[in-house]
Design an enzyme around this catalytic site. Structure first.
Site, short mmCIF file in Angstrom:
data_model
loop_
_atom_site.label_atom_id
_atom_site.label_comp_id
_atom_site.label_asym_id
_atom_site.label_seq_id
_atom_site.Cartn_x
_atom_site.Cartn_y
_atom_site.Cartn_z
CG ASN A 75 -2.86 3.80 10.06
OD1 ASN A 75 -3.40 4.73 9.45
ND2 ASN A 75 -1.69 3.92 10.64
CB SER A 98 -1.45 -3.54 2.13
OG SER A 98 -0.31 -4.25 2.55
CB THR A 107 9.69 -9.87 -12.84
OG1 THR A 107 10.55 -9.65 -13.95
CG2 THR A 107 9.20 -11.30 -12.84
CG HIS A 155 1.48 -6.61 5.40
ND1 HIS A 155 1.62 -6.17 6.68
CD2 HIS A 155 1.76 -5.56 4.60
CE1 HIS A 155 1.98 -4.88 6.66
NE2 HIS A 155 2.06 -4.50 5.41
CD GLN A 173 -5.13 -1.00 9.03
OE1 GLN A 173 -5.74 -1.99 9.48
NE2 GLN A 173 -3.82 -0.86 9.18
CB ALA A 201 -0.95 0.00 1.18
CB THR A 202 4.26 2.10 1.21
OG1 THR A 202 3.97 1.82 2.58
CG2 THR A 202 5.19 3.30 1.11
CB CYS A 231 4.31 4.25 11.02
SG CYS A 231 3.37 3.07 10.11
C1 LIG Z 1 -0.12 -0.56 6.55
C2 LIG Z 1 -0.69 0.62 5.87
C3 LIG Z 1 -0.07 1.17 4.73
C4 LIG Z 1 1.23 0.63 4.20
O1 LIG Z 1 1.04 -0.63 3.64
P1 LIG Z 1 2.31 -1.53 3.22
O2 LIG Z 1 1.72 -2.61 2.38
O3 LIG Z 1 2.88 -2.03 4.50
O4 LIG Z 1 3.25 -0.66 2.46
C5 LIG Z 1 -0.68 2.24 4.14
N1 LIG Z 1 -1.82 2.75 4.60
C6 LIG Z 1 -2.45 2.25 5.67
C7 LIG Z 1 -3.72 2.86 6.13
C8 LIG Z 1 -1.91 1.17 6.35
O5 LIG Z 1 -2.51 0.69 7.41
#
Ligand SMILES: *Cc1c(COP(=O)(O)O)cnc(C)c1O
Length: 414
Positions: free
Chosen positions: A171, A219, A260, A221, A199, A91-92, A346
């Site tokens: 988050n 994201s 890739t 994870h 989230q 997500a970053t 973070c």
């Molecule tokens: C965890 C998170 C991100 C970052 O996601 P990654 O996949 O770890 O880079 C961005 N936005 C929110 C709201 C998040 O909770």
């Protein structure tokens, strides 16, 4: 402390009532991979290792097929079409691509972007980057519940505005913004609308058409999929959104994101979405029940506990509490067999109170006494009761030790 020293202390032990210690209750930071997701991924590390871009043999074809199935599963979960899903590293990257990609592509149309003070750093720092390159950014405030007022959005638009970015669910405090209403305002003004839904996706219904969302970050994870894989939804019609890529190369993903493809990761993210599509309504209800039980148990036992953020407009698994007179960091150190966060993961390295809590107008002292509980798919009721007990005991003993709190609030004699 060196990383190896920290690592050696990780061992799973038997706890009371059949629970395993340490208890994991930090599901906003990351979630464990669902075993069904892992099963889906494994063949793509071994026999099916092909490059999804290889056109001339079956190794490539099965890889590509896995990617296309995943694209469909993700699209289905958010009401999109498969061609509208772009794979990223998380997500970053999705946030960076959405914000910087739109800014660069639509530079001739305008140079103004609107976002909110409580966004994730991936959004805020992308916006700050653009400010250094001649763009103007408006950072909208939130009210004491952490919610954005759509009237503030209306007031912030100008004829240079090209993009609004508002997260679906926060988050830290789990609050849900009035996305559909905001999306409608953007549509009326012809402003593109990005939402960081990291989230929210898989935890609550998300629909890019109902909510008039043009770009949406996901994201793996955070939803029981693997780390290092994510997606960006990019609307293809009404309007057709265009993006300047951040990463140039082989022209993968319609040229929006070269490199890739991470086939095992993508297959895992797709499976995580398929599972979420199936279990979400029931799971959300169950998790919200556990969250409410945790809140009620702690608040029955302790005085001067405050919920941060709207209780009503909130993710089912989120609870963020402040314990007056107690330092959050010290509290967590006193509970070493439960994994929780004080403020945002973070910002853990800094001693600063969370900027999200500050934005709600919460005084520094209370912000610094906050704990984030993130309840997820694999938590069980016995863990809820265990965590409620451990937190309550730790708060009680820290308050007894604290002369400040003792003078402010003498212990009850009844
Ligand atoms: C965890 C998170 C991100 C970052 O996601 P990654 O996949 O770890 O880079 C961005 N936005 C929110 C709201 C998040 O909770």
């Amino acid at each position: 402390m060196k990383v190896e020293e920290k690592g050696t202390r990780f061992e799973v032990r038997e706890g009371p009532h059949g629970i395993k210690l340490p208890v994991y209750m930090d599901n906003h930071a990351t979630t464990p991979v669902d075993p069904r997701v892992l099963d889906e991924m494994l063949p793509y590390f071994t026999e099916r290792f092909g490059n999804a871009a290889s056109r001339h043999h079956a190794f490539g074809w099965v890889g590509e097929q896995a990617v296309e199935i995943a694209r469909e599963r993700i699209a289905k979960l958010i009401g999109a079409a498969a061609e509208e899903i772009i794979f990223t590293s998380g997500a970053t990257e999705s946030d960076n691509l959405a914000i910087k990609g739109v800014a660069e592509m639509y530079r001739a149309k305008g140079n103004h972007i609107i976002t909110v003070v409580t966004e994730h750093k991936a959004v805020l720092d992308s916006a700050k980057h653009l400010e250094k390159h001649g763009y103007r950014v408006t950072y909208l405030p939130v009210n004491k519940d952490g919610l954005l007022d759509p009237d503030d959005v209306k007031g912030a638009f100008n004829d240079q505005t090209i993009l609004l970015s508002v997260m679906r669910a926060n988050n830290e405090i789990g609050v849900l913004q009035p996305i559909a209403e905001i999306g409608k305002l953007c549509r009326e003004r012809g402003v593109l609308f990005h939402s960081d839904a990291t989230q929210a996706v898989g935890k609550m219904p998300v629909d890019v058409n109902r909510e008039s969302i043009d770009l949406l970050s996901i994201s793996g994870h955070k939803m029981y999929g693997p780390k290092g894989v994510g997606a960006l939804y990019v609307r293809r019609e009404n309007p057709r959104v265009q993006l300047s890529p951040l990463i140039d190369g082989g022209g993968h993903e319609h040229g929006m994101r070269s490199g890739t493809l991470n086939v095992p990761g993508i297959a895992g993210l797709g499976k995580a979405c398929a599972i979420a599509s199936e279990v979400m309504p029931q799971e959300a209800c169950h998790i919200a029940g556990m969250r409410n039980r945790l809140k009620d148990t702690i608040m029955r036992r302790l005085e001067e506990v405050y919920v941060n953020g709207s209780v009503e407009h909130r993710l089912p698994g989120n609870l963020n509490l402040s314990f007056a007179g107690v330092d959050g960091e010290s509290l967590l150190m006193g509970i070493n067999d439960v994994a929780l966060s004080s403020g945002s993961a973070c910002t853990l390295a800094r001693v600063e109170p969370s900027y999200v809590l500050k934005a709600l107008g919460i005084p520094d002292e209370l912000a610094q006494s906050s704990i984030r509980f993130g309840i997820g798919r694999f938590n069980i009721e016995a863990e809820i009761d265990y965590v409620a007990d451990r937190v309550s005991e730790a708060v009680e003993s820290l308050r007894e030790l604290s002369p400040l709190h003792a003078t402010a609030k003498p212990p009850r004699t009844s």
